[in-house]
Design an enzyme around this catalytic site. Sequence first.
Site, mmCIF file in Angstrom:
data_model
loop_
_atom_site.group_PDB
_atom_site.id
_atom_site.type_symbol
_atom_site.label_atom_id
_atom_site.label_comp_id
_atom_site.label_asym_id
_atom_site.label_seq_id
_atom_site.Cartn_x
_atom_site.Cartn_y
_atom_site.Cartn_z
ATOM 1 N N ASN A 11 0.875 -1.176 0.000
ATOM 2 C CA ASN A 11 0.000 0.000 0.000
ATOM 3 C C ASN A 11 0.910 1.223 0.000
ATOM 4 O O ASN A 11 1.464 1.591 1.031
ATOM 5 C CB ASN A 11 -0.891 -0.032 1.256
ATOM 6 C CG ASN A 11 -1.712 1.233 1.410
ATOM 7 O OD1 ASN A 11 -1.790 2.053 0.486
ATOM 8 N ND2 ASN A 11 -2.330 1.400 2.567
ATOM 9 N N LYS A 13 0.215 4.273 -0.417
ATOM 10 C CA LYS A 13 -0.416 5.497 0.105
ATOM 11 C C LYS A 13 -0.124 6.671 -0.843
ATOM 12 O O LYS A 13 -0.033 6.469 -2.046
ATOM 13 C CB LYS A 13 0.036 5.753 1.547
ATOM 14 C CG LYS A 13 -0.148 4.502 2.411
ATOM 15 C CD LYS A 13 -0.038 4.739 3.878
ATOM 16 C CE LYS A 13 -0.250 3.423 4.627
ATOM 17 N NZ LYS A 13 -0.269 3.553 6.065
ATOM 18 N N HIS A 97 -9.654 1.390 4.395
ATOM 19 C CA HIS A 97 -8.415 1.585 5.150
ATOM 20 C C HIS A 97 -8.683 2.559 6.302
ATOM 21 O O HIS A 97 -9.483 3.490 6.157
ATOM 22 C CB HIS A 97 -7.314 2.129 4.234
ATOM 23 C CG HIS A 97 -5.977 2.118 4.902
ATOM 24 N ND1 HIS A 97 -5.595 3.092 5.779
ATOM 25 C CD2 HIS A 97 -4.954 1.226 4.847
ATOM 26 C CE1 HIS A 97 -4.377 2.802 6.234
ATOM 27 N NE2 HIS A 97 -3.965 1.680 5.681
ATOM 28 N N GLU A 99 -7.099 4.975 7.408
ATOM 29 C CA GLU A 99 -6.876 6.399 7.090
ATOM 30 C C GLU A 99 -8.083 6.979 6.350
ATOM 31 O O GLU A 99 -8.441 8.141 6.534
ATOM 32 C CB GLU A 99 -5.578 6.544 6.279
ATOM 33 C CG GLU A 99 -4.354 6.337 7.165
ATOM 34 C CD GLU A 99 -3.146 5.739 6.477
ATOM 35 O OE1 GLU A 99 -3.063 5.764 5.235
ATOM 36 O OE2 GLU A 99 -2.267 5.222 7.205
ATOM 37 N N GLU A 169 -5.742 -4.594 10.458
ATOM 38 C CA GLU A 169 -4.730 -3.569 10.680
ATOM 39 C C GLU A 169 -5.046 -2.798 11.964
ATOM 40 O O GLU A 169 -5.872 -1.865 11.939
ATOM 41 C CB GLU A 169 -4.689 -2.588 9.509
ATOM 42 C CG GLU A 169 -4.366 -3.239 8.178
ATOM 43 C CD GLU A 169 -3.739 -2.247 7.207
ATOM 44 O OE1 GLU A 169 -2.637 -2.522 6.726
ATOM 45 O OE2 GLU A 169 -4.347 -1.195 6.951
ATOM 46 N N GLY A 175 2.215 2.520 10.702
ATOM 47 C CA GLY A 175 3.193 3.595 10.529
ATOM 48 C C GLY A 175 3.836 4.055 11.831
ATOM 49 O O GLY A 175 4.493 5.090 11.881
ATOM 50 N N SER A 215 3.093 -1.857 10.466
ATOM 51 C CA SER A 215 4.537 -1.932 10.726
ATOM 52 C C SER A 215 5.137 -3.307 10.457
ATOM 53 O O SER A 215 6.068 -3.734 11.139
ATOM 54 C CB SER A 215 4.850 -1.476 12.152
ATOM 55 O OG SER A 215 4.441 -0.125 12.337
HETATM 56 P P1 PGA Z 1 2.601 0.421 7.618
HETATM 57 O O1 PGA Z 1 1.175 0.642 6.917
HETATM 58 O O2 PGA Z 1 3.160 -0.874 7.109
HETATM 59 O O3 PGA Z 1 3.424 1.619 7.191
HETATM 60 O O4 PGA Z 1 2.368 0.385 9.096
HETATM 61 C C1 PGA Z 1 0.292 -0.430 6.715
HETATM 62 C C2 PGA Z 1 -0.996 0.095 6.115
HETATM 63 O O5 PGA Z 1 -1.452 1.178 6.508
HETATM 64 O O6 PGA Z 1 -1.595 -0.561 5.239
#
Ligand code: PGA
Length: 256
Positions: A11, A13, A97, A99, A169, A175, A215
């Site tokens: 992903n 982003k 997601h 976000e 998630e 992140g 992460s």
């Molecule tokens: P990350 O993001 O691996 O940077 O924690 C995962 C995601 O949001 O899909």
Amino acid sequence: MSSRRKLIAGNWKMNKTSADSTALVTDIVAAIGRQADVDVVVCPPFTSIESAGKALEGSTVKLGAQNMHPEASGAFTGEISAGMLRALFATHVILGHSERRAYFAETDAFINKKVIAALKNQLKPILCVGETLAEREAGSTLKVVQTQLEAGLEGVSKELAATVVIAYEPVWAIGTGKVATTEQAQEVHAFIRGLLVKLFGDAIAQKVRILYGGSMKPSNAPDLLAQKDIDGGLIGGASLEARSFVELITAAAAVK
Ligand code: PGA
């Protein structure tokens, strides 16, 4: 050992220009060749879908988007439809997601409309669910996940359910560098599998891939991916460089 093939999805982003995307996909494809042990999907931003798609032609890497609108066309300024993604040979789409839920106020009902529209257009949804830190601390993790999962999958037929991918998630792990422990992750993944059994029956539930996201990186992936109900990863930060992303694919391929 389950019969489910591992799936590693990147992903990206809001990162990478069209040219950056070509470069990254070219490096990934060069490193993994036509490996067939693991399913691999990259999800660039909309502006890079076409260039990334060209760069992965002839490889086993698949193309996904990070979002879409449920309607087929019309007055939805700034939005993208499933048909538009299909026309660029996308096969997957990340939906719900955290976000999108947090910054764009996406509700379970709206996400559900997208899931249905994606399936209608032969796009495989990667439906994201997960609790915030406050929800975990309040002891409501499983309740939150159950609500998001059941609402997100409402109206999905048994025939199409096996093509859906779920991504667990935990919001507090995205992140942040704070990864869920293998026990924390496996507990929720097993719970999700149980919900899928109730919704679609055991045979279908055993086919659905449940990814962990938050992460995940080469150092923690082997332990997470070895868990019974963890069928792959949805990778943010570590998907932005070919080296770490390829290491994750290799880690998934090594799980027996
Ligand atoms: P990350 O993001 O691996 O940077 O924690 C995962 C995601 O949001 O899909």
